[in-house]
Design a protein around this motif. Structure first.
Motif, short mmCIF file in Angstrom:
data_model
loop_
_atom_site.label_atom_id
_atom_site.label_comp_id
_atom_site.label_asym_id
_atom_site.label_seq_id
_atom_site.Cartn_x
_atom_site.Cartn_y
_atom_site.Cartn_z
N ALA A 113 10.11 9.48 -4.94
CA ALA A 113 10.76 8.29 -5.28
C ALA A 113 11.79 7.73 -4.36
CB ALA A 113 11.79 9.22 -6.47
N ALA A 114 12.33 8.54 -3.38
CA ALA A 114 13.32 7.96 -2.30
C ALA A 114 12.55 7.11 -1.67
CB ALA A 114 13.84 9.04 -1.56
N GLU A 115 11.41 7.23 -1.01
CA GLU A 115 10.51 6.66 -0.12
C GLU A 115 9.87 5.37 -1.06
OE1 GLU A 115 9.97 9.91 -0.69
OE2 GLU A 115 9.67 11.08 0.91
N ALA A 116 9.57 5.49 -2.22
CA ALA A 116 9.39 4.45 -2.99
C ALA A 116 10.41 3.36 -3.16
CB ALA A 116 8.76 4.68 -4.18
N ALA A 117 11.43 3.88 -3.29
CA ALA A 117 12.84 2.87 -3.53
C ALA A 117 12.97 2.23 -2.06
CB ALA A 117 13.97 3.58 -3.95
N GLU A 118 12.94 2.93 -0.84
CA GLU A 118 13.06 2.25 0.33
C GLU A 118 12.03 1.20 0.62
OE1 GLU A 118 14.91 0.92 3.62
OE2 GLU A 118 15.64 2.25 1.95
N HIS A 119 10.85 1.54 0.38
CA HIS A 119 9.68 0.51 0.60
C HIS A 119 9.88 -0.90 -0.42
CE1 HIS A 119 6.98 3.66 2.37
NE2 HIS A 119 7.33 2.76 3.33
N ILE A 131 0.54 -1.18 -0.07
CA ILE A 131 0.07 0.02 0.11
C ILE A 131 0.96 1.34 0.07
CG2 ILE A 131 -1.76 1.23 1.34
CD1 ILE A 131 -2.70 -1.55 2.21
N ALA A 132 1.90 1.29 0.91
CA ALA A 132 2.64 2.45 0.88
C ALA A 132 3.45 2.57 -0.17
CB ALA A 132 3.63 2.41 2.37
N LEU A 133 3.97 1.40 -0.79
CA LEU A 133 4.70 1.64 -1.96
C LEU A 133 3.94 2.03 -3.13
CD1 LEU A 133 7.26 0.77 -3.69
CD2 LEU A 133 6.32 -1.70 -3.57
N LEU A 134 2.86 1.52 -3.24
CA LEU A 134 2.18 2.19 -4.44
C LEU A 134 1.74 3.57 -4.34
CD1 LEU A 134 -0.44 -0.92 -4.64
CD2 LEU A 134 1.21 -0.10 -6.47
N ARG A 135 1.39 4.15 -2.93
CA ARG A 135 1.18 5.49 -2.93
C ARG A 135 2.22 6.57 -3.05
NH1 ARG A 135 -4.00 5.40 -2.13
NH2 ARG A 135 -5.21 3.94 -0.61
N ASP A 136 3.51 5.72 -2.49
CA ASP A 136 4.53 6.58 -2.79
C ASP A 136 4.98 6.88 -4.10
OD1 ASP A 136 5.20 7.04 -0.36
OD2 ASP A 136 6.38 5.27 -0.12
N ILE A 137 4.60 5.94 -5.19
CA ILE A 137 4.84 5.96 -6.54
C ILE A 137 3.87 6.76 -7.37
CG2 ILE A 137 4.98 4.51 -8.77
CD1 ILE A 137 6.06 2.36 -7.03
N ALA A 138 2.64 6.66 -6.76
CA ALA A 138 1.66 7.64 -7.29
C ALA A 138 1.68 8.83 -7.04
CB ALA A 138 0.04 6.94 -6.69
N GLU A 139 2.06 9.41 -5.76
CA GLU A 139 2.41 10.58 -5.45
C GLU A 139 3.88 11.20 -5.89
OE1 GLU A 139 -0.24 12.22 -4.70
OE2 GLU A 139 -1.46 10.27 -4.68
N GLY A 140 4.71 10.39 -6.44
CA GLY A 140 5.90 10.70 -7.11
C GLY A 140 7.03 11.02 -5.84
#
Length: 235
Positions: free
Chosen positions: A213-219, A202-211
């Motif tokens: 990038a650093a948070e998405a990579a860590e998740h 969930i967090a990974l998808l929302r990080d990507i959707a909202e741009g």
């Protein structure tokens, strides 16, 4: 495999028409056979060690031997099929010792894909990720069985790979995710509740959707590491 003419026995008209339509939409009979057989191999509908006869598979799929042979050759390159000289073609074994090697690669490539997707995903892709995150949030804790969790896991990863903008990275990650999924299926009956693994998306998808990038990579990195820990807890 034994030699035989490059023909198949007649199939019921409806089945043959359906097979041909799928092949047309996929672009070729070989692509159709590759897609169908890949999915069966990934989820172990074709168990490790199962002999794969191109003529028999062609009859089942309603197509000729030649596209099936091409499909099996492609799947050999993805390590889903093994060819033994003078013995034949078989569904590859699931080697649990490969988990460390697969994880080592995915821990580096999955964060890259997530970061790239956060930066370059199309508006349609971002909308799809929000919708998928919403669907995951609606799942009740403990409600996702192994089969449903697997479906969501594949949907999440494939949507991220497709959105990353680098087709070569997408191709490589699909291959390694398929191998990881085979391991998951191999130990699925021993796994504890997998809802937590699903919720991580969930967090990974929302990080990507909202741009983000650093948070998405860590998740993404944490999810891959968590998957390895989960599997190792039962082997």
């Amino acid at each position: 495999m034994t030699s035989a003419p490059d023909t198949v026995d007649p199939t019921p008209p409806a089945r043959e028409a359906e097979a041909r339509e799928r092949a047309r939409l996929a672009g070729s009979f070989a692509e159709y056979a590759t897609t169908v057989l890949r999915d069966r191999l990934i989820v172990l509908d074709l168990q490790p060690g199962t002999p794969l006869n191109d003529e028999a598979l062609g009859r089942e799929l309603g197509i000729g031997r030649t596209p099936v042979r091409e499909a099996l050759k492609r799947l050999e390159g993805e390590h889903l099929v093994t060819v033994y000289p003078r013995r034949g073609t078989f569904a590859s074994a699931v080697d649990l010792s490969d988990l460390a090697y697969i994880t080592e690669i995915r821990e580096r490539l999955e964060p890259l894909a997530a970061e790239r997707a956060a930066r370059s995903a199309s508006p349609e892709a971002r909308r799809g990720m929000r919708e998928l995150a919403d669907a995951l949030e609606r799942l009740q804790p403990g409600a996702a069985g192994a089969a449903e969790a697997l479906r969501y896991d594949l949907d999440v990863h494939r949507s991220i790979y497709a959105a990353n903008g680098n087709p070569h990275l997408e191709e490589d990650l699909r291959k390694y995710d398929n191998l990881a999924t085979r391991i998951w299926c191999f130990v699925a009956d021993r796994l504890p509740d997998v809802s937590g693994n699903v919720a991580e998306h969930i967090a990974l998808l929302r990080d990507i959707a909202e741009g983000r990038a650093a948070e998405a990579a860590e998740h993404a990195r944490e999810h891959v590491s968590g998957f390895e820990r989960l599997v190792r807890s039962v082997i």
